[in-house]
Write a protein that holds these residues in place. Structure first.
Motif, PDB file in Angstrom:
ATOM      1  N   GLU A  45       0.355  -1.530   0.012  1.00 21.03           N
ATOM      2  CA  GLU A  45       0.101   0.040   0.229  1.00 21.03           C
ATOM      3  C   GLU A  45       0.822   1.051  -0.110  1.00 21.03           C
ATOM      4  N   ARG A  46       1.886   1.114   0.116  1.00 19.94           N
ATOM      5  CA  ARG A  46       2.586   2.340   0.859  1.00 19.94           C
ATOM      6  C   ARG A  46       4.449   2.186   0.311  1.00 19.94           C
ATOM      7  N   LEU A  47       5.206   2.640  -0.166  1.00 23.46           N
ATOM      8  CA  LEU A  47       6.599   2.518  -0.297  1.00 23.46           C
ATOM      9  C   LEU A  47       6.824   3.886   0.140  1.00 23.46           C
ATOM     10  N   VAL A  48       8.094   4.106   1.546  1.00 27.00           N
ATOM     11  CA  VAL A  48       8.888   5.294   1.966  1.00 27.00           C
ATOM     12  C   VAL A  48      10.292   4.776   0.855  1.00 27.00           C
ATOM     13  N   PHE A  49      10.866   5.705   0.019  1.00 23.84           N
ATOM     14  CA  PHE A  49      12.451   5.515  -0.811  1.00 23.84           C
ATOM     15  C   PHE A  49      13.454   6.600   0.755  1.00 23.84           C
ATOM     16  N   ALA A  50      14.411   5.875   1.146  1.00 26.23           N
ATOM     17  CA  ALA A  50      15.090   6.921   1.956  1.00 26.23           C
ATOM     18  C   ALA A  50      16.508   6.726   0.803  1.00 26.23           C
ATOM     19  N   CYS A  51      16.627   7.517   0.373  1.00 30.30           N
ATOM     20  CA  CYS A  51      17.860   8.069  -0.149  1.00 30.30           C
ATOM     21  C   CYS A  51      19.375   7.634   0.113  1.00 30.30           C
ATOM     22  N   GLY A  52      19.750   7.491   0.530  1.00 28.92           N
ATOM     23  CA  GLY A  52      21.544   7.558   0.987  1.00 28.92           C
ATOM     24  C   GLY A  52      22.381   8.428  -0.105  1.00 28.92           C
ATOM     25  N   ARG A  53      23.549   8.946   0.542  1.00 28.77           N
ATOM     26  CA  ARG A  53      24.636  10.033  -0.657  1.00 28.77           C
ATOM     27  C   ARG A  53      25.925   9.142   0.261  1.00 28.77           C
ATOM     28  N   TYR A  54      26.537  10.126  -0.019  1.00 30.03           N
ATOM     29  CA  TYR A  54      28.256   9.881   0.483  1.00 30.03           C
ATOM     30  C   TYR A  54      28.527   8.126   1.052  1.00 30.03           C
ATOM     31  N   GLU A  55      29.174   7.699   1.844  1.00 28.24           N
ATOM     32  CA  GLU A  55      29.303   6.738   2.346  1.00 28.24           C
ATOM     33  C   GLU A  55      27.923   5.790   2.785  1.00 28.24           C
ATOM     34  N   GLY A  56      26.718   6.257   2.577  1.00 28.78           N
ATOM     35  CA  GLY A  56      25.878   5.931   3.245  1.00 28.78           C
ATOM     36  C   GLY A  56      25.035   6.319   4.519  1.00 28.78           C
ATOM     37  N   ILE A  57      24.204   6.183   5.386  1.00 31.91           N
ATOM     38  CA  ILE A  57      23.142   6.188   6.122  1.00 31.91           C
ATOM     39  C   ILE A  57      24.044   5.418   7.479  1.00 31.91           C
ATOM     40  N   ASP A  58      23.477   5.984   8.288  1.00 40.29           N
ATOM     41  CA  ASP A  58      23.573   5.762   9.809  1.00 40.29           C
ATOM     42  C   ASP A  58      22.732   4.300   9.742  1.00 40.29           C
ATOM     43  N   GLN A  59      23.390   3.221  10.409  1.00 39.46           N
ATOM     44  CA  GLN A  59      22.869   1.792  10.632  1.00 39.46           C
ATOM     45  C   GLN A  59      21.794   2.018  11.319  1.00 39.46           C
ATOM     46  N   ARG A  60      21.852   2.657  12.385  1.00 40.34           N
ATOM     47  CA  ARG A  60      20.920   2.956  13.324  1.00 40.34           C
ATOM     48  C   ARG A  60      19.258   3.724  12.740  1.00 40.34           C
ATOM     49  N   VAL A  61      19.569   4.143  11.611  1.00 44.52           N
ATOM     50  CA  VAL A  61      18.391   4.336  11.156  1.00 44.52           C
ATOM     51  C   VAL A  61      17.672   3.513  10.636  1.00 44.52           C
ATOM     52  N   ILE A  62      18.256   2.442   9.541  1.00 41.88           N
ATOM     53  CA  ILE A  62      17.670   1.218   9.461  1.00 41.88           C
ATOM     54  C   ILE A  62      17.544   0.717  10.608  1.00 41.88           C
ATOM     55  N   ASP A  63      17.930   0.189  11.419  1.00 42.39           N
ATOM     56  CA  ASP A  63      17.415  -0.786  12.587  1.00 42.39           C
ATOM     57  C   ASP A  63      15.896   0.009  13.269  1.00 42.39           C
ATOM     58  N   HIS A  64      16.218   1.385  13.499  1.00 41.94           N
ATOM     59  CA  HIS A  64      14.813   1.950  13.938  1.00 41.94           C
ATOM     60  C   HIS A  64      13.658   1.481  13.175  1.00 41.94           C
ATOM     61  N   ALA A  65      13.808   1.716  11.802  1.00 43.12           N
ATOM     62  CA  ALA A  65      13.292   1.441  10.636  1.00 43.12           C
ATOM     63  C   ALA A  65      12.007   0.057  10.652  1.00 43.12           C
ATOM     64  N   ARG A  66      13.212  -0.244  10.900  1.00 37.56           N
ATOM     65  CA  ARG A  66      12.666  -1.962  11.004  1.00 37.56           C
ATOM     66  C   ARG A  66      11.777  -2.321  12.117  1.00 37.56           C
ATOM     67  N   GLU A  67      11.565  -1.590  13.380  1.00 36.19           N
ATOM     68  CA  GLU A  67      10.868  -1.401  14.483  1.00 36.19           C
ATOM     69  C   GLU A  67      10.069  -0.960  14.020  1.00 36.19           C
ATOM     70  N   ARG A  68       9.430  -0.195  13.558  1.00 41.25           N
ATOM     71  CA  ARG A  68       8.531   0.281  13.217  1.00 41.25           C
ATOM     72  C   ARG A  68       7.896  -0.175  12.071  1.00 41.25           C
ATOM     73  N   ALA A  69       8.985  -0.592  10.681  1.00 44.34           N
ATOM     74  CA  ALA A  69       8.483  -1.133   9.566  1.00 44.34           C
ATOM     75  C   ALA A  69       8.493  -2.159   9.074  1.00 44.34           C
ATOM     76  N   GLU A  70       8.099  -2.657   7.787  1.00 44.99           N
ATOM     77  CA  GLU A  70       8.608  -3.269   7.166  1.00 44.99           C
ATOM     78  C   GLU A  70      10.470  -2.685   6.426  1.00 44.99           C
TER      79      GLU A  70
END
Length: 386
Positions: free
Chosen positions: A103-128
């Motif tokens: 029903e809904r997709l959210v794209f988190a577009c990284g740059r440079y060396e990437g996104i802080d891993q904690r963003v991904i871990d936090h996203a997993r706590e609230r969404a697929e």
């Protein structure tokens, strides 16, 4: 479907207003929002990155802007957050189909060396969360991947394609690449449209197109044939762990051959597991399982310029199901470019087998010496003219 894209370069996503995504929005099938990640920064420089802990080159995207963006956008259990990254799972047509059901997709577009891993871990706590890569290479940022994934997914949304049948024979829909296509004029700069496409015989056209798909896949993407799905059958490469079951299957199949030909000395009836392992090391082997049981197999190898096909086996209770034809087509499609002919043998009195191979274009070759009880059959390798 709703799609949100978070990027520090939102103008990069302008093409989403065009072509297929724009058409989907016009039809009311897609709600699309592109957000500047800097909206969720609080310093005068709108900083979204900082130096990495532990040292190293490059910069890392900070977690705070992403966290606040997720909060404001209401990212929850009904959302799939996609991180476009070269370290993610490969993007495939099957994955595009899967994402088209969300029903809904959210794209988190990284740059440079990437996104802080904690963003991904936090996203997993609230969404697929899905971490997705376009391929084994590195881009400057995730926006190109977000564009590609969006276009591949949106065209699969139910109701989008005016003629849904146009999706059926596309590349990668069933593990094969698409067949070559032609339009007017009939002749162009010395190149002609294949006669079969002008014949009006829809059966022959369908067979030609399928043959071209198999051959194109074998030539350009043989890796796809290592594990393909044809109808209900999944064909995978055999491994040494399959040797015991292969031995059982070949004994069951060659008892029938021995009975038809009154010849019980065939090696397939007398080999042990060590001998099966020995020939598996010399032949390319593919197997099929159903409900965990090994029910079919075939092997092939190059002998000079002949692609030799052998040990085509189907469990007795599944003979007549079409599995033998699927295995034979798979073995032919796997032939290397150096092969000019397919060669196999079958029992001299195995008339049903001979008819089966003849329907696939093989012909008896009395000029070639066969095994003690058998006959040789061959077929030329026909490749598309260039």
């Amino acid at each position: 479907m709703r799609i949100d894209v978070l990027s520090i370069f939102p103008d990069y996503l302008a093409p989403l207003e065009l072509s297929l995504p724009g058409k989907a929005r016009a039809k009311g099938l897609l709600e699309l929002h592109v957000h500047d990640l800097r909206r969720w920064t609080h310093d005068r420089h709108n900083t979204t990155d900082d130096t990495p802990y532990g040292g190293g080159a490059g910069m890392v995207m900070k977690p705070e802007p992403f966290g606040e963006a997720f909060d404001e956008l209401g990212v929850d259990a009904g959302t799939t957050v996609i991180f476009t990254t070269p370290s993610g799972e490969p993007f495939t047509q099957a994955l595009a189909h899967e994402l088209s059901t969300r029903e809904r997709l959210v794209f988190a577009c990284g740059r440079y060396e990437g996104i802080d891993q904690r963003v991904i871990d936090h996203a997993r706590e609230r969404a697929e969360v899905r971490e997705i890569s376009l391929g084994d290479y590195v881009l400057n940022g995730g926006e190109v991947a977000a564009l590609a994934i969006t276009e591949a997914v949106v065209r699969l949304i139910p109701g989008f394609m005016g003629n849904p049948d146009s999706l059926v024979e596309e590349s990668h829909e069933d593990g094969l690449l698409e067949y070559p296509v032609y339009t007017k004029p009939k002749e162009w700069r010395g190149h002609e449209v294949p006669d079969v496409l002008l014949s009006g015989d829809h059966g022959k056209i369908a067979a030609w197109r399928h043959d071209q798909r198999v051959r194109r896949t074998a030539e350009r993407r043989p890796d796809l044939l290592a594990a393909s799905v044809v109808g209900e059958w999944e064909i995978v490469r055999g491994t040494p762990a399959d040797a015991g079951e292969l031995l059982t299957l070949q004994r069951a199949c060659w008892v029938q051959e021995a009975t038809h030909n009154d010849f019980f000395a065939h090696p397939a009836l007398h080999e042990d597991v060590a001998e099966v392992l020995a020939w598996m090391a010399e032949w390319e082997t593919w197997v099929v399982r159903r409900a965990g049981r090994l029910v079919g197999a075939v092997r092939a190898r190059l002998d000079g310029d002949a692609w030799e096909i052998g040990r085509l086996m189907v469990a007795p209770d599944l003979q007549g199901s079409g599995l033998g034809r699927v295995l034979l087509e798979h073995a032919q499609a796997a032939a290397p470019k150096d092969a000019t002919s397919y060669v196999l043998f079958t029992g001299a009195a195995s008339f049903a087998n001979q008819r089966f191979y003849q329907r696939s274009g093989f012909r008896l070759r009395p000029d070639l010496a066969g095994p003690a009880y058998g006959v040789v059959m061959s077929k030329p390798v026909r490749r598309k003219r260039r």
